[in-house]
Scaffold this motif. Structure first.
Motif: not given
Length: 487
Positions: A184-196
């Motif tokens: 999910l962290s990788t998936k969110l990064a694609a939306l420009s949402v940076q979450a560890a």
């Protein structure tokens, strides 16, 4: 949501060949709608003559049916006014008075103290079909759209004897399966949402995520800003927790910033709940200029923002998101997979500021202890193997075609769109009271989502929300136009 005890194809007419009399069938139909909360407390039943004409029966049959409803305690007769569904016994505020008072003073609209009719009616419709016809009011894709071959593969890969024993014979990680949180962290990064991964908590669906946030940050009596029109379940959920709802008008570019500023000054709300991308029911997407101003207000008046991105799978990746612009400082990102993949897996999640994570995990543990690792591991495989991405792409293509066909049919039958059609839902102007229209359409086997359901207070409306995937049938629009014109 069965209406009476007749098969779906016989909903439009009472049957003289039934083992029940016409009076019993008609009484049963109204009784079922009242119990399923499709007829609200205080709602007026059709007049005897009107009902007789609609149902094709004699006035005496209708009188007999209403008498049975009276005997069952489901309705009451008001002198010279007709028959009404019995109230809960708590005084109600007139919708128009409440709305005008709110606009004039900025005071919150308190939802009436009665069952959350909007939420339960739509939810029951998801679980129990009104008929075998496509249902325009539901908020989910048709089952055949969601059928895939890779879900069973994902479960099998997570179910080897050794793996199953490893995670089934003990409670899992309170924050959720680490493999899924990494995916999910990788998936969110694609939306420009940076979450560890450490900032992500899995939940039993997106609704549970919203509940975890509310129970962590709010207490009964707190003020909460919610976009209006908005998701019916969210109004009902917050009301059930004892919150004071501050409805914020949703515009094409985002929430009404002047109303938000006034609420913030006068009521010190603790939370703002927003569907920034493909807003339900309008389909609007937040514009960057509005997003920055919302974040400034949150900083200035010290409130958090919950961004419900349930419809992210239907949206372009580049759509502006508050959580991306804010970097999860005052925002909490919520999403899930029920709309795109597997509704019954009930896997959702939230991504939160680091300072809030432990409090949110504590609340989750008090509610559910942990979440099912089997389905979380299976979902992680779907994400990592690209299966979810390819499936979402296929759904978007199919939905684009459905939206175009549905919009063409709607316009050809005299309906107009308040907002440019986008995403899964359309916000449609019908020209008549859609709560009254919804009762007539139930007789035809169709469940509508009238506009009143999407307001903190059930203000009468001529709007309705449609599901583009389930409104491609010309028969539905023909029926709606006929029933509308009868009104």
């Amino acid at each position: 949501m069965p209406v009476a005890q007749t098969p779906p194809e016989t909903l439009a007419a009472l049957l003289k060949t039934s083992t029940q009399t016409l009076t019993e069938q008609l009484a049963g139909r109204f009784a079922q709608r009242i119990r399923d909360r499709l007829l609200a407390p205080g709602a007026r039943l059709p007049s005897v003559r009107q009902c007789a004409r609609q149902q094709g029966v004699s006035p005496s049959t209708v009188v007999g049916a209403y008498d049975q409803l009276l005997a069952q305690g489901l309705v009451e007769a008001r002198k010279n006014r007709g028959f009404y569904v019995r109230e809960s016994g708590v005084a109600q505020v007139e919708p128009a008075q409440a709305a005008m008072h709110s606009i004039a003073t900025g005071a919150p609209v308190r939802a009436p103290n009665r069952p959350p009719l909007s939420a339960t009616a739509l939810i029951r419709g998801m679980f129990h079909g009104v008929s075998g016809k496509p249902q325009p009011g539901l908020g989910v894709l048709p089952q055949d759209w969601l059928e895939t071959s890779f879900l069973s593969t994902a479960v099998r890969r997570s179910c080897s004897v050794e793996a199953l024993n490893a995670f089934s014979l003990q409670y899992g990680e309170p924050a959720g399966d680490l493999g899924l949180r990494r995916a999910l962290s990788t998936k969110l990064a694609a939306l420009s949402v940076q979450a560890a991964p450490q900032q992500i908590i899995t939940t039993v669906g997106a609704t549970h995520a919203l509940d975890v946030v509310s129970r962590t940050l709010l207490r009964a009596g707190d003020y909460v800003m919610v976009e209006e029109p908005g998701w019916a379940v969210e109004f009902a959920r917050l009301q059930a927790l004892g919150m004071r709802i501050l409805p914020v008008p949703r515009r094409a570019d985002g929430p009404d910033l002047e109303v938000m500023a006034r609420y913030a000054q006068e009521h010190a709300p603790k939370l703002f709940v927003s569907v920034s991308v493909l807003h339900n029911p309008t389909g609007y997407c937040l514009q960057p200029s509005s997003a920055y101003r919302v974040l400034q207000l949150a900083q200035q008046y010290d409130f958090h923002i919950v961004e419900d991105d349930t419809y992210c799978h239907f949206a372009p990746d580049h759509a502006p998101r508050l959580s991306a612009l804010d970097g999860l400082q005052r925002t909490i990102y919520v999403s899930g997979f029920a709309k795109i993949l597997a509704p019954n897996w009930r896997v959702g999640y939230l991504a939160a500021p680091t300072a809030l994570v432990e409090r949110l995990v504590d609340t989750k543990m008090l509610c559910t202890l942990t979440t099912p690792a089997l389905l979380e591991k299976s979902l992680a495989w779907c994400i990592e193997q690209g299966q979810l991405r390819r499936h979402s792409e296929r759904i978007r293509v199919r939905l684009d075609a459905a939206r175009q066909r549905s919009a063409t049919l709607a316009r050809s039958h005299g309906c107009q769109f308040v907002a440019e059609p986008a995403g899964l839902f359309g916000w449609v102007e019908t020209g008549v009271d859609t709560e009254a229209l919804s009762q007539r359409m139930l007789d035809e086997g169709y469940l509508l989502a009238p506009g009143a359901l999407f307001h903190a207070h059930r203000t009468p409306s001529s709007l309705m929300r449609i599901n583009f995937a389930t409104t491609q049938d010309a028969q539905f629009w023909d029926t709606l136009a006929r029933r509308r014109d009868e009104m």
